[in-house]
Design a protein around this motif. Structure first.
Motif, short mmCIF file in Angstrom:
data_model
loop_
_atom_site.label_atom_id
_atom_site.label_comp_id
_atom_site.label_asym_id
_atom_site.label_seq_id
_atom_site.Cartn_x
_atom_site.Cartn_y
_atom_site.Cartn_z
N GLU A 76 0.84 -1.21 0.00
CA GLU A 76 0.00 0.00 0.00
C GLU A 76 0.88 1.26 0.00
O GLU A 76 0.61 2.23 -0.72
CB GLU A 76 -0.94 -0.03 1.22
N ASP A 77 1.95 1.23 0.79
CA ASP A 77 2.86 2.38 0.85
C ASP A 77 3.54 2.60 -0.52
O ASP A 77 3.64 3.73 -0.99
CB ASP A 77 3.92 2.14 1.93
N VAL A 78 3.96 1.52 -1.14
CA VAL A 78 4.61 1.62 -2.45
C VAL A 78 3.61 2.18 -3.48
O VAL A 78 3.93 3.05 -4.29
CB VAL A 78 5.16 0.25 -2.91
N ARG A 79 2.39 1.67 -3.43
CA ARG A 79 1.37 2.10 -4.39
C ARG A 79 1.09 3.61 -4.23
O ARG A 79 0.99 4.34 -5.20
CB ARG A 79 0.09 1.29 -4.18
N LYS A 80 1.03 4.03 -2.98
CA LYS A 80 0.76 5.46 -2.71
C LYS A 80 1.92 6.33 -3.18
O LYS A 80 1.73 7.37 -3.81
CB LYS A 80 0.57 5.68 -1.21
N ARG A 81 3.16 5.90 -2.87
CA ARG A 81 4.34 6.73 -3.19
C ARG A 81 4.69 6.68 -4.67
O ARG A 81 5.08 7.69 -5.26
CB ARG A 81 5.56 6.26 -2.40
N GLN A 82 4.60 5.49 -5.28
CA GLN A 82 5.10 5.32 -6.66
C GLN A 82 3.97 5.25 -7.68
O GLN A 82 4.23 5.35 -8.88
CB GLN A 82 5.97 4.06 -6.78
N GLY A 83 2.74 5.00 -7.21
CA GLY A 83 1.60 5.00 -8.13
C GLY A 83 1.37 3.68 -8.84
O GLY A 83 0.27 3.45 -9.37
N ARG A 84 2.38 2.80 -8.89
CA ARG A 84 2.21 1.54 -9.61
C ARG A 84 3.27 0.52 -9.19
O ARG A 84 4.26 0.89 -8.53
CB ARG A 84 2.29 1.76 -11.11
N ILE A 85 3.06 -0.71 -9.55
CA ILE A 85 4.08 -1.77 -9.35
C ILE A 85 4.15 -2.56 -10.65
O ILE A 85 3.18 -3.24 -11.03
CB ILE A 85 3.71 -2.69 -8.17
N ALA A 127 -0.98 -8.72 -6.92
CA ALA A 127 -1.81 -9.01 -8.10
C ALA A 127 -2.95 -8.00 -8.30
O ALA A 127 -3.17 -7.56 -9.44
CB ALA A 127 -2.34 -10.44 -8.05
N PRO A 128 -3.66 -7.59 -7.23
CA PRO A 128 -4.74 -6.62 -7.46
C PRO A 128 -4.24 -5.30 -8.05
O PRO A 128 -4.93 -4.68 -8.88
CB PRO A 128 -5.33 -6.41 -6.05
N VAL A 129 -3.05 -4.87 -7.64
CA VAL A 129 -2.47 -3.62 -8.18
C VAL A 129 -2.16 -3.82 -9.66
O VAL A 129 -2.49 -2.97 -10.51
CB VAL A 129 -1.17 -3.24 -7.42
N MET A 130 -1.56 -4.93 -10.00
CA MET A 130 -1.21 -5.21 -11.41
C MET A 130 -2.46 -5.39 -12.26
O MET A 130 -2.51 -4.96 -13.42
CB MET A 130 -0.31 -6.44 -11.49
N LYS A 131 -3.50 -6.01 -11.68
CA LYS A 131 -4.75 -6.20 -12.43
C LYS A 131 -5.36 -4.85 -12.79
O LYS A 131 -5.84 -4.65 -13.90
CB LYS A 131 -5.75 -6.99 -11.58
N GLN A 132 -5.31 -3.92 -11.83
CA GLN A 132 -5.86 -2.59 -12.06
C GLN A 132 -5.10 -1.89 -13.19
O GLN A 132 -5.70 -1.18 -13.99
CB GLN A 132 -5.76 -1.78 -10.77
N GLN A 133 -3.79 -2.12 -13.23
CA GLN A 133 -2.95 -1.52 -14.28
C GLN A 133 -3.13 -2.23 -15.62
O GLN A 133 -2.73 -1.73 -16.65
CB GLN A 133 -1.45 -1.67 -13.91
N ARG A 134 -3.67 -3.44 -15.56
CA ARG A 134 -3.73 -4.35 -16.72
C ARG A 134 -2.33 -4.57 -17.29
O ARG A 134 -2.14 -4.64 -18.50
CB ARG A 134 -4.71 -3.84 -17.79
N ALA A 135 -1.37 -4.71 -16.40
CA ALA A 135 0.02 -4.99 -16.82
C ALA A 135 0.83 -5.37 -15.60
O ALA A 135 0.59 -4.85 -14.50
CB ALA A 135 0.64 -3.77 -17.48
N GLY A 136 1.81 -6.23 -15.81
CA GLY A 136 2.72 -6.58 -14.71
C GLY A 136 3.57 -7.78 -15.05
O GLY A 136 3.28 -8.54 -15.96
N ARG A 137 4.67 -7.89 -14.31
CA ARG A 137 5.59 -9.02 -14.46
C ARG A 137 5.85 -9.61 -13.08
O ARG A 137 6.30 -8.89 -12.18
CB ARG A 137 6.94 -8.55 -15.04
N ILE A 138 5.58 -10.89 -12.92
CA ILE A 138 5.89 -11.57 -11.66
C ILE A 138 6.96 -12.62 -11.97
O ILE A 138 6.81 -13.41 -12.92
CB ILE A 138 4.63 -12.22 -11.04
N ILE A 139 8.03 -12.59 -11.19
CA ILE A 139 9.18 -13.47 -11.46
C ILE A 139 9.57 -14.13 -10.14
O ILE A 139 9.94 -13.45 -9.18
CB ILE A 139 10.35 -12.64 -12.05
N ASN A 140 9.46 -15.45 -10.09
CA ASN A 140 9.65 -16.19 -8.84
C ASN A 140 10.92 -17.04 -8.86
O ASN A 140 11.26 -17.63 -9.88
CB ASN A 140 8.45 -17.12 -8.61
#
Ligand code: NAD
Length: 247
Positions: A76-85, A127-140
């Protein structure tokens, strides 16, 4: 090839030392705003300070990937400060083991809780943040141990094999939102987790003979793969495990 990651926002777990630290610094060097998470707050603060000293954008957070309420607060802090992940690298891991008949139950749980459940909890929060953006990369982080059995590795190997299958399922679930999910499988890379280079010469040689390239991997080898998977060049790669093990 020019991998343009400038201005993207990444979270890297286990970024205080070892491979995770290298991944975080390499991404930051590529212009990524890099959020560094680690169980060890001092370690990750030092690591981020070093990056910031070079003019890179790196922000440390003490965070145990087993603690969902802490993860939610960080995200939540990252989303607020940076706007996206844009990128999530689930690198934090432990490799504690022993043969099955003497393996302690708590050792089994530790491997599963950090390597597998920690990966799940991070994905659940991001995932919810990336879904909202309709973009993202997850690397495990998986491991060659997920494929190749070795004595005493049941807890670790099982957790990493599960991370592989988890990633495949995740890729299928998140694909419609243009989110890719992949895992990387390092081989033998000297770090605090694996002191390969400190073994007696004859044992080192026996292990090196099992590698096609016959030398230890470097942390940078993994970091370069992460940059590629984070980039537009990897847009059509998902649900897979990529080996970075020297063959
Ligand atoms: P490492 O032990 O050097 O570093 C692991 C980092 O993860 C540390 O900074 C540690 O504090 C952090 N961490 C541990 N538990 C955590 C938790 N609960 N929450 C947040 N952070 C936590 O390990 P490494 O060799 O750099 O390995 C990184 C990843 O690569 C791991 O997932 C490991 O399983 C995988 N891997 C490594 C190798 C290798 O040869 N080094 C091979 C295959 C896979």
């Amino acid at each position: 090839m020019n991998i343009d990651l400038n201005g993207k926002v990444a979270i890297v777990t286990g970024a205080g030392k070892g491979i995770g630290r290298e991944i975080a610094h390499t991404l930051a060097h590529e212009g990524v705003i890099t959020i560094m998470l680690d169980l060890d707050g001092n370690l990750v603060a030092d690591s981020a300070k070093e990056a910031a000293g070079k003019g890179l954008q790196a922000y440390p957070y003490e965070c145990d990937v087993r603690n969902f309420s802490r993860i939610e607060a960080v995200v939540e802090d990252v989303r607020k400060r940076q706007g996206r992940i844009d990128i999530l690298v689930n690198n934090a891991g432990v490799a504690n083991g022993g043969p099955v008949d003497v393996l302690k139950e708590e050792t089994w749980d530790l491997n599963m809780d950090i390597n597998l459940k920690g990966t799940f909890l991070m994905c659940k929060a991001v995932a919810p943040v990336m879904k909202q953006q309709r973009a993202g990369r997850i690397i495990n982080a998986a491991s060659f141990a997920a494929i190749v059995p070795s004595y005493g590795s049941a807890a670790y190997a099982s957790s990493k094999a599960a991370v592989h299958q988890f990633t495949r399922v995740l890729a299928g679930e998140l694909g419609p939102w243009n989110i890719t999910a992949n895992c990387y499988s390092p081989g033998m890379i000297p770090t605090d987790m694996n002191h390969f280079a400190d073994l007696p010469d004859d044992r080192q040689q026996r292990l090196l003979d099992t590698l096609t390239l016959r030398y230890w991997g470097k942390k940078e080898d993994v970091a370069h793969l992460i940059c590629f998977l984070s980039s537009d060049y990897a847009s059509y790669i998902t649900g897979t495990m990529i080996d970075v093990s020297g063959g």
